[in-house]
Structures are given as structure tokens and as C-alpha cells.
Design a protein around this motif. Structure first.
Motif, PDB file in Angstrom:
ATOM      1  N   GLN A  18       0.860  -1.172   0.000  1.00 37.59           N
ATOM      2  CA  GLN A  18       0.000   0.000   0.000  1.00 37.59           C
ATOM      3  C   GLN A  18       0.899   1.224   0.000  1.00 37.59           C
ATOM      4  N   GLN A  19       0.373   2.333  -0.557  1.00 42.58           N
ATOM      5  CA  GLN A  19       1.136   3.586  -0.594  1.00 42.58           C
ATOM      6  C   GLN A  19       2.526   3.342  -1.175  1.00 42.58           C
ATOM      7  N   ILE A  20       2.576   2.705  -2.331  1.00 44.02           N
ATOM      8  CA  ILE A  20       3.837   2.308  -2.955  1.00 44.02           C
ATOM      9  C   ILE A  20       4.742   3.509  -3.215  1.00 44.02           C
ATOM     10  N   ILE A  21       4.164   4.618  -3.635  1.00 41.50           N
ATOM     11  CA  ILE A  21       4.948   5.809  -3.931  1.00 41.50           C
ATOM     12  C   ILE A  21       4.886   6.741  -2.726  1.00 41.50           C
ATOM     13  N   PRO A  22       5.994   6.916  -1.990  1.00 42.05           N
ATOM     14  CA  PRO A  22       5.983   7.808  -0.821  1.00 42.05           C
ATOM     15  C   PRO A  22       5.613   9.236  -1.239  1.00 42.05           C
ATOM     16  N   GLN A  23       4.867   9.911  -0.390  1.00 41.75           N
ATOM     17  CA  GLN A  23       4.481  11.282  -0.712  1.00 41.75           C
ATOM     18  C   GLN A  23       4.226  12.080   0.556  1.00 41.75           C
ATOM     19  N   SER A  24       4.340  13.378   0.441  1.00 44.75           N
ATOM     20  CA  SER A  24       4.079  14.251   1.582  1.00 44.75           C
ATOM     21  C   SER A  24       2.948  15.227   1.265  1.00 44.75           C
ATOM     22  N   ILE A  25       2.175  14.945   0.212  1.00 47.82           N
ATOM     23  CA  ILE A  25       1.007  15.778  -0.112  1.00 47.82           C
ATOM     24  C   ILE A  25      -0.227  14.891  -0.113  1.00 47.82           C
ATOM     25  N   TYR A  26      -1.381  15.514   0.031  1.00 48.12           N
ATOM     26  CA  TYR A  26      -2.628  14.782  -0.076  1.00 48.12           C
ATOM     27  C   TYR A  26      -3.689  15.682  -0.686  1.00 48.12           C
ATOM     28  N   PHE A  27      -4.744  15.053  -1.147  1.00 51.71           N
ATOM     29  CA  PHE A  27      -5.809  15.772  -1.822  1.00 51.71           C
ATOM     30  C   PHE A  27      -7.057  15.763  -0.951  1.00 51.71           C
ATOM     31  N   SER A  28      -7.646  16.951  -0.737  1.00 48.96           N
ATOM     32  CA  SER A  28      -8.845  17.069   0.073  1.00 48.96           C
ATOM     33  C   SER A  28      -9.667  18.252  -0.422  1.00 48.96           C
ATOM     34  N   ASN A  29     -10.951  18.047  -0.604  1.00 46.70           N
ATOM     35  CA  ASN A  29     -11.862  19.112  -1.055  1.00 46.70           C
ATOM     36  C   ASN A  29     -11.346  19.805  -2.316  1.00 46.70           C
ATOM     37  N   ASN A  30     -10.889  19.014  -3.277  1.00 46.75           N
ATOM     38  CA  ASN A  30     -10.408  19.511  -4.575  1.00 46.75           C
ATOM     39  C   ASN A  30      -9.193  20.426  -4.468  1.00 46.75           C
ATOM     40  N   THR A  31      -8.427  20.307  -3.397  1.00 45.13           N
ATOM     41  CA  THR A  31      -7.196  21.090  -3.267  1.00 45.13           C
ATOM     42  C   THR A  31      -6.047  20.176  -2.855  1.00 45.13           C
ATOM     43  N   VAL A  32      -4.857  20.568  -3.222  1.00 44.93           N
ATOM     44  CA  VAL A  32      -3.652  19.838  -2.848  1.00 44.93           C
ATOM     45  C   VAL A  32      -3.080  20.493  -1.605  1.00 44.93           C
ATOM     46  N   LYS A  33      -2.785  19.693  -0.593  1.00 40.25           N
ATOM     47  CA  LYS A  33      -2.268  20.224   0.675  1.00 40.25           C
ATOM     48  C   LYS A  33      -0.971  19.527   1.045  1.00 40.25           C
ATOM     49  N   GLN A  34      -0.096  20.246   1.723  1.00 39.94           N
ATOM     50  CA  GLN A  34       1.141  19.682   2.242  1.00 39.94           C
ATOM     51  C   GLN A  34       0.836  18.985   3.559  1.00 39.94           C
ATOM     52  N   GLN A  35       1.392  17.843   3.758  1.00 35.88           N
ATOM     53  CA  GLN A  35       1.149  17.063   4.969  1.00 35.88           C
ATOM     54  C   GLN A  35       2.403  17.089   5.819  1.00 35.88           C
ATOM     55  N   THR A  36       2.248  17.236   7.132  1.00 32.67           N
ATOM     56  CA  THR A  36       3.425  17.276   8.000  1.00 32.67           C
ATOM     57  C   THR A  36       4.108  15.918   8.064  1.00 32.67           C
ATOM     58  N   GLY A  37       3.334  14.841   8.082  1.00 32.85           N
ATOM     59  CA  GLY A  37       3.910  13.510   8.044  1.00 32.85           C
ATOM     60  C   GLY A  37       4.177  13.117   6.607  1.00 32.85           C
ATOM     61  N   LYS A  38       4.598  11.902   6.412  1.00 31.68           N
ATOM     62  CA  LYS A  38       4.895  11.427   5.068  1.00 31.68           C
ATOM     63  C   LYS A  38       4.294  10.039   4.910  1.00 31.68           C
ATOM     64  N   LEU A  39       3.563   9.836   3.810  1.00 30.63           N
ATOM     65  CA  LEU A  39       3.030   8.516   3.529  1.00 30.63           C
ATOM     66  C   LEU A  39       4.158   7.639   3.007  1.00 30.63           C
ATOM     67  N   VAL A  40       4.350   6.487   3.629  1.00 29.20           N
ATOM     68  CA  VAL A  40       5.425   5.581   3.243  1.00 29.20           C
ATOM     69  C   VAL A  40       4.830   4.234   2.843  1.00 29.20           C
ATOM     70  N   PRO A  41       5.543   3.459   2.048  1.00 30.13           N
ATOM     71  CA  PRO A  41       5.028   2.158   1.639  1.00 30.13           C
ATOM     72  C   PRO A  41       4.807   1.217   2.829  1.00 30.13           C
ATOM     73  N   HIS A  42       3.735   0.443   2.742  1.00 35.89           N
ATOM     74  CA  HIS A  42       3.422  -0.609   3.704  1.00 35.89           C
ATOM     75  C   HIS A  42       3.522  -1.925   2.926  1.00 35.89           C
ATOM     76  N   LEU A  43       4.360  -2.837   3.384  1.00 29.06           N
ATOM     77  CA  LEU A  43       4.586  -4.101   2.684  1.00 29.06           C
ATOM     78  C   LEU A  43       4.054  -5.256   3.523  1.00 29.06           C
ATOM     79  N   PHE A  44       3.371  -6.205   2.877  1.00 29.87           N
ATOM     80  CA  PHE A  44       2.763  -7.338   3.552  1.00 29.87           C
ATOM     81  C   PHE A  44       3.109  -8.632   2.810  1.00 29.87           C
ATOM     82  N   ALA A  45       3.358  -9.694   3.557  1.00 28.99           N
ATOM     83  CA  ALA A  45       3.543 -11.031   2.996  1.00 28.99           C
ATOM     84  C   ALA A  45       2.788 -12.002   3.896  1.00 28.99           C
TER      85      ALA A  45
END
Length: 153
Positions: A18-45
Motif C-alpha cells: 500500500q502507498q507504494i509511492i511515498p508522498q508528503s502531499i494529499y488531496f482534500s476538497n479539490n485542493t492539494v495540501k502539504q502534509q506534516t507527516g509522510k506517507l510511506v510504503p506498507h509491505l505485507f507477505a
């Protein structure tokens, strides 16, 4: 996200992310916002194998490994006992985090219902005393053909 699931009547294994491509932005209410945290990949086996205890009862032990950087890898150990294709019970242990118990019933070849309870033993337990989950499953387009993994996890 992406994943692959391989199975037979007795064995299953899967890999997913999940979240294969790390990112520090997110989309909400048709706008792009900077996020203080960072989305990182989650790997499962995950993998498991179904053993026939008797003609009517099967046991399926399984394991799931999880990795989210920078946290240490985590794993779950589970076991499920199933009576015919009617009902099942199971339990699991999440390494240094908690326990779970679960049960389910196939009401028909199209509908099933299950319940699980998760009890946290880590420091997170100061915020939660456990979680309950009730699942109503609909197996659409499925009459338990050979292509459906009905007896696996």
C-alpha cells in the motif's frame, strides 16, 4: 497499492503493498495540501497451509509479515479450525502487540457472517481496550467453483 495472491485447495501465499509511492502531499476538497507527516510504503507477505485433522475438520495455520519503514518488521501468527464448510473459529497473536479471536458461519453458498475481537497488549492499550468487528460477507457470482479459495484463510 498492488498485490498478488496464489492459492490452491490447501496452500495460499500473497504479497501486497500500500502507498507504494511515498508522498508528503494529499488531496482534500479539490485542493492539494502539504502534509506534516509522510506517507510511506506498507509491505505485507502472508502464507498458510490447510491440514485435514479429520474428514470433517481442517486446521489452517498462517503467518503474516508486515513492514512499514522506519518501524521494525512485525508478524502475526494465526490458526483457524473449520468444520466442513459450515463454521470456523480461530485465534492469533500479533508479536509484541496483541491477541485476537474470531468465528464465522457460512449461512449459504452466497452469504457468511463472522466476528472478531482484537485485544491490544502494547503501549497502545492505554488508548484502547480492544476492538470488535462484525462482517457480513456476500460471495457474488460464486457457487464455490474450483477457482474460489473457499477453505483457505
Amino acid at each position: 497499492g498492488a498485490g498478488v495472491w496464489l492459492y490452491s485447495s490447501r496452500f495460499f501465499a500473497g504479497l501486497s503493498a500500500q502507498q507504494i509511492i511515498p508522498q508528503s502531499i494529499y488531496f482534500s476538497n479539490n485542493t492539494v495540501k502539504q502534509q506534516t507527516g509522510k506517507l510511506v510504503p506498507h509491505l505485507f507477505a502472508t502464507a498458510g497451509y490447510r491440514f485435514m485433522v479429520s474428514d470433517e475438520i481442517s486446521m489452517t495455520p498462517s503467518v503474516m509479515l508486515k513492514y512499514v519503514q522506519p518501524l521494525p518488521a512485525q508478524f502475526d501468527l494465526n490458526a483457524k479450525f473449520q468444520y466442513l464448510d459450515l463454521l470456523w473459529v480461530g485465534a492469533g497473536y500479533r508479536w509484541k502487540d496483541g491477541f485476537n479471536a474470531m468465528a464465522g458461519l457460512n449461512l449459504s453458498s452466497l452469504i457468511n457472517v463472522s466476528y472478531s475481537y482484537d485485544y491490544t497488549t502494547s503501549a497502545l492499550s492505554t488508548l484502547t481496550k480492544g476492538t470488535h468487528e462484525i462482517i457480513l460477507g456476500f460471495l457474488l457470482g460464486n457457487r464455490y467453483g474450483d477457482w474460489c479459495p473457499k477453505n483457505v484463510w
